[in-house]
Design a protein around this motif. Structure first.
Motif, PDB file in Angstrom:
ATOM      1  N   ASP A  83       0.838  -1.191   0.000  1.00 29.18           N
ATOM      2  CA  ASP A  83       0.000   0.000   0.000  1.00 29.18           C
ATOM      3  C   ASP A  83       0.873   1.242   0.000  1.00 29.18           C
ATOM      4  O   ASP A  83       2.082   1.178   0.284  1.00 29.18           O
ATOM      5  CB  ASP A  83      -0.926   0.012   1.217  1.00 29.18           C
ATOM      6  CG  ASP A  83      -2.299   0.603   0.914  1.00 29.18           C
ATOM      7  OD1 ASP A  83      -2.433   1.325  -0.095  1.00 29.18           O
ATOM      8  OD2 ASP A  83      -3.241   0.341   1.688  1.00 29.18           O
ATOM      9  N   THR A 132      -3.016   3.456   5.781  1.00 30.11           N
ATOM     10  CA  THR A 132      -3.684   4.719   5.473  1.00 30.11           C
ATOM     11  C   THR A 132      -3.332   5.747   6.535  1.00 30.11           C
ATOM     12  O   THR A 132      -2.989   5.401   7.671  1.00 30.11           O
ATOM     13  CB  THR A 132      -5.217   4.531   5.370  1.00 30.11           C
ATOM     14  OG1 THR A 132      -5.790   5.632   4.677  1.00 30.11           O
ATOM     15  CG2 THR A 132      -5.870   4.379   6.727  1.00 30.11           C
ATOM     16  N   ARG A 195      -7.500  -4.329   3.623  1.00 30.17           N
ATOM     17  CA  ARG A 195      -7.393  -2.933   3.220  1.00 30.17           C
ATOM     18  C   ARG A 195      -7.993  -2.034   4.297  1.00 30.17           C
ATOM     19  O   ARG A 195      -9.001  -2.384   4.910  1.00 30.17           O
ATOM     20  CB  ARG A 195      -8.123  -2.727   1.901  1.00 30.17           C
ATOM     21  CG  ARG A 195      -7.836  -1.411   1.194  1.00 30.17           C
ATOM     22  CD  ARG A 195      -6.426  -1.326   0.680  1.00 30.17           C
ATOM     23  NE  ARG A 195      -6.149  -2.276  -0.370  1.00 30.17           N
ATOM     24  CZ  ARG A 195      -5.010  -2.307  -1.065  1.00 30.17           C
ATOM     25  NH1 ARG A 195      -4.045  -1.440  -0.808  1.00 30.17           N
ATOM     26  NH2 ARG A 195      -4.809  -3.211  -2.001  1.00 30.17           N
ATOM     27  N   ARG A 197      -9.231   2.058   4.830  1.00 35.85           N
ATOM     28  CA  ARG A 197      -9.496   3.361   4.240  1.00 35.85           C
ATOM     29  C   ARG A 197     -10.511   4.103   5.118  1.00 35.85           C
ATOM     30  O   ARG A 197     -11.300   3.483   5.835  1.00 35.85           O
ATOM     31  CB  ARG A 197     -10.066   3.228   2.823  1.00 35.85           C
ATOM     32  CG  ARG A 197      -9.100   2.695   1.784  1.00 35.85           C
ATOM     33  CD  ARG A 197      -7.985   3.682   1.472  1.00 35.85           C
ATOM     34  NE  ARG A 197      -7.112   3.214   0.396  1.00 35.85           N
ATOM     35  CZ  ARG A 197      -5.972   2.565   0.583  1.00 35.85           C
ATOM     36  NH1 ARG A 197      -5.570   2.262   1.816  1.00 35.85           N
ATOM     37  NH2 ARG A 197      -5.226   2.200  -0.445  1.00 35.85           N
ATOM     38  N   ASP A 339      -8.817   2.863  -6.395  1.00 38.92           N
ATOM     39  CA  ASP A 339      -9.065   4.248  -6.023  1.00 38.92           C
ATOM     40  C   ASP A 339      -9.697   4.961  -7.210  1.00 38.92           C
ATOM     41  O   ASP A 339      -9.559   4.535  -8.361  1.00 38.92           O
ATOM     42  CB  ASP A 339      -7.763   4.953  -5.615  1.00 38.92           C
ATOM     43  CG  ASP A 339      -8.016   6.119  -4.651  1.00 38.92           C
ATOM     44  OD1 ASP A 339      -9.192   6.423  -4.363  1.00 38.92           O
ATOM     45  OD2 ASP A 339      -7.026   6.726  -4.193  1.00 38.92           O
ATOM     46  N   ARG A 394      -3.308   4.438  -6.108  1.00 39.57           N
ATOM     47  CA  ARG A 394      -3.771   5.361  -5.050  1.00 39.57           C
ATOM     48  C   ARG A 394      -3.570   6.797  -5.508  1.00 39.57           C
ATOM     49  O   ARG A 394      -2.465   7.197  -5.898  1.00 39.57           O
ATOM     50  CB  ARG A 394      -2.971   5.109  -3.757  1.00 39.57           C
ATOM     51  CG  ARG A 394      -3.471   5.920  -2.541  1.00 39.57           C
ATOM     52  CD  ARG A 394      -4.426   5.115  -1.736  1.00 39.57           C
ATOM     53  NE  ARG A 394      -5.019   5.846  -0.626  1.00 39.57           N
ATOM     54  CZ  ARG A 394      -4.618   5.751   0.641  1.00 39.57           C
ATOM     55  NH1 ARG A 394      -3.604   4.967   0.955  1.00 39.57           N
ATOM     56  NH2 ARG A 394      -5.253   6.405   1.599  1.00 39.57           N
TER      57      ARG A 394
END
Length: 420
Positions: A83, A132, A195, A197, A339, A394
Motif C-alpha cells: 500500500d 492509510t 485494506r 481506508r 481508487d 492510489r
C-alpha cells in the motif's frame, strides 16, 4: 531484503524521481514478469492471484480523446509493496508485505523508518498489508496499518495505529492493537484481506478475508470475510453501524458480510459512496457498492465442512444478496487495490475507478455513475502488461496517481502516473 538493510544509494531511482518518457517508463529496475505468473513464490497452487490468464471480454485501450499518460519510477528495489499513502507535505509512505515502512520525501530522498515489526506474521498472502493516514494527519501524525501479528496463543490480524515523527525517521505504535481478533489462516496465510481506508464521515473501514474457511463469510460472529466500520480513536463500533444493537460485540463492528477476500476499498468523489473490490474463485472477481448491513453472497461452506469454491461468488439463492456492480466473469483477473481518479487535470479519466490487476497484469478502469451503474470499462494505457502485477493504485494529495507493483524478489517499484 528488509528495508532496514536495503541500501538507498544516490545513483538509484529511489534517490530522485526519474523523468519518464510519455506513456511508459521501462528504465530503472522495472518489475519483471509481465505475465504475473507465479512471480511471488508464495504457495502458487493456493493463491488465485498467482497464475497468468487472459483478461475477460472488454477493451484494453482507452477510448479516443483521452490524454496520454506519463509514468515515472519513484522508488525501486521493493519487495511486495502492499500500500501507499501521501502526506499533506508531499511525502510518500509505502509498506512491504514482509515488514517495513519507507518514506519518499518531496526531494526524492528515500528513508526506511524505524518501526517495530518484531511480531509480524507474514506467510503467503498475509503480512504487512493495508496502510492509510488519518484525515487529521497534519496535526496528529497518526497512521494505521492492517497486518498479521504473532500474538499470544497464535497468529491473528490486527489494525494498529501509529504516529510518525516530523522528520520521517520513526513510526511508534500508539494503539496496539486498535482492532484485534481478526482471524488469519495460520497454515497458509491465504485470504488475509486487508485494506484500510477512511469513509467520508471519519469512520475507519477495514476489509478482511475469509481465511479460506467456508463458514466465515456468513457468520456474523467472526470478523473474517467482512467489511468493518470502526471508530479510529477507540477501535469500537463507529456510530450508526447497521448491527449496533446486536448483543455480540463482534457483530457490532460490521458494515457488511458475505465477502471472500476484500482487497480494495475506494470512496467515490462527489457521492461519498464506498466501493469494495474482492477476488473470486474460478470466476467473478467483483466490484461492489457498499450497503450497510449488506450480504454480498459468498457462501462456500460445504455440507461436509469443506471450502467449496465451485459455488457462485454472489449466491442468488441467499435472501437479499447484493449483486455486484462489476464482475470479471470467467476467467478471473485477480483484482486488488482500487481508487478513484479525481481532478480536471485528468480530463476524460476524471471520475474513473481504477483497480489493480494481478493476472492479466495492468489497471482496470471502470466508470460508475452516481446511481452505482457501470457505464464504461477499459484497461489503462501505459500500464498494461508493462510492470507485472499491480497491487495498489492510489490517488495522491498532489493529484498524481501512485501505483505499487507486486512481483517479489526485490524487483518491485512505486510508480507515479500523470497526464502527459
Amino acid at each position: 531484503m528488509p528495508p532496514t538493510a536495503r541500501t538507498l544509494a544516490a545513483g538509484r531511482c529511489a534517490r530522485a524521481t526519474v523523468l519518464a518518457a510519455v506513456l511508459v517508463l521501462t528504465g530503472c529496475s522495472g518489475a519483471g514478469g509481465a505475465d504475473g505468473a507465479d512471480a511471488t513464490g508464495d504457495l502458487p497452487g493456493a493463491q488465485e492471484d498467482e497464475a497468468a490468464t487472459a483478461a475477460p471480454d472488454g477493451g484494453v485501450t482507452a477510448p479516443g480523446g483521452l490524454p496520454e499518460l506519463r509514468v515515472e519510477t519513484v522508488l525501486d528495489g521493493l519487495d511486495h509493496p502492499w500500500d501507499v499513502a501521501q502526506a499533506p507535505d508531499g511525502t510518500l509512505l509505502v509498506d512491504e508485505r514482509g515488514g517495513g515502512l519507507t518514506a519518499v520525501l518531496p526531494d526524492g530522498t528515500a528513508r526506511a523508518l524505524e518501526a517495530d515489526f518484531s511480531d509480524l506474521f507474514a506467510d503467503g498472502e498475509t503480512g504487512l498489508m493495508g496502510l492509510t493516514l488519518d484525515p487529521a494527519f497534519a496535526g496528529n501524525r497518526r497512521l494505521y496499518t492492517c497486518q498479521g501479528v504473532q500474538a499470544d496463543g497464535g497468529a491473528e490480524i490486527q489494525v494498529i495505529a501509529w504516529t510518525v515523527d516530523a522528520g520521517w525517521t520513526r513510526a511508534t505504535r500508539v494503539a496496539d492493537p486498535l482492532v484485534d481478533d481478526i482471524p488469519v489462516n495460520e497454515r497458509t496465510g491465504r485470504h488475509g484481506g486487508c485494506r484500510v481506508r477512511f469513509a467520508p464521515d471519519g469512520a475507519l473501514l477495514v476489509g478482511t478475508g475469509d481465511n479460506a474457511v467456508g463458514s466465515n463469510p456468513q457468520d456474523r460472529s467472526t470478523l473474517a470475510g467482512k467489511v468493518l466500520r470502526v471508530d479510529p480513536a477507540t477501535g469500537g463500533p463507529a456510530p450508526g453501524n447497521p448491527f449496533a444493537d446486536d448483543p455480540d460485540p463482534v457483530t457490532r463492528l460490521l458494515l457488511s458480510y458475505g465477502h471472500r477476500n476484500v482487497q480494495g476499498i475506494a470512496v467515490q468523489p462527489g457521492t461519498g459512496e464506498v466501493y469494495t473490490v474482492e477476488q473470486g474463485p474460478d470466476r467473478d472477481d467483483e466490484v461492489n457498492r457498499s450497503v450497510p448491513g449488506g450480504n454480498y453472497g459468498w457462501d462456500p461452506d460445504g455440507a461436509d465442512g469443506s471450502y467449496d469454491e465451485s459455488v457462485p461468488m454472489t449466491d442468488p439463492g441467499l435472501p437479499g444478496a447484493v449483486p455486484a456492480v462489476w464482475s470479471s466473469g470467467d476467467p478471473t483477473i485477480a483484482t486488488s487495490g482500487a481508487d478513484f481518479l479525481s481532478g480536471i487535470q485528468w480530463g476524460g479519466y476524471d471520475g474513473l475507478l481504477l483497480v489493480g490487476v494481478q493476472k492479466d497484469t495492468g489497471v482496470l478502469a471502470l466508470r460508475i455513475d452516481d446511481q452505482g451503474r457501470l457505464t464504461e470499462q477499459f484497461r489503462m494505457p501505459g500500464l498494461e502488461d508493462r510492470f507485472g502485477r499491480i497491487r495498489t493504485p492510489r490517488l495522491g494529495v498532489d493529484g498524481a496517481l501512485y501505483v505499487t507493483t507486486d512481483n517479489g524478489g526485490g524487483e518491485d517499484v512505486l510508480l507515479r502516473v500523470t497526464p502527459a
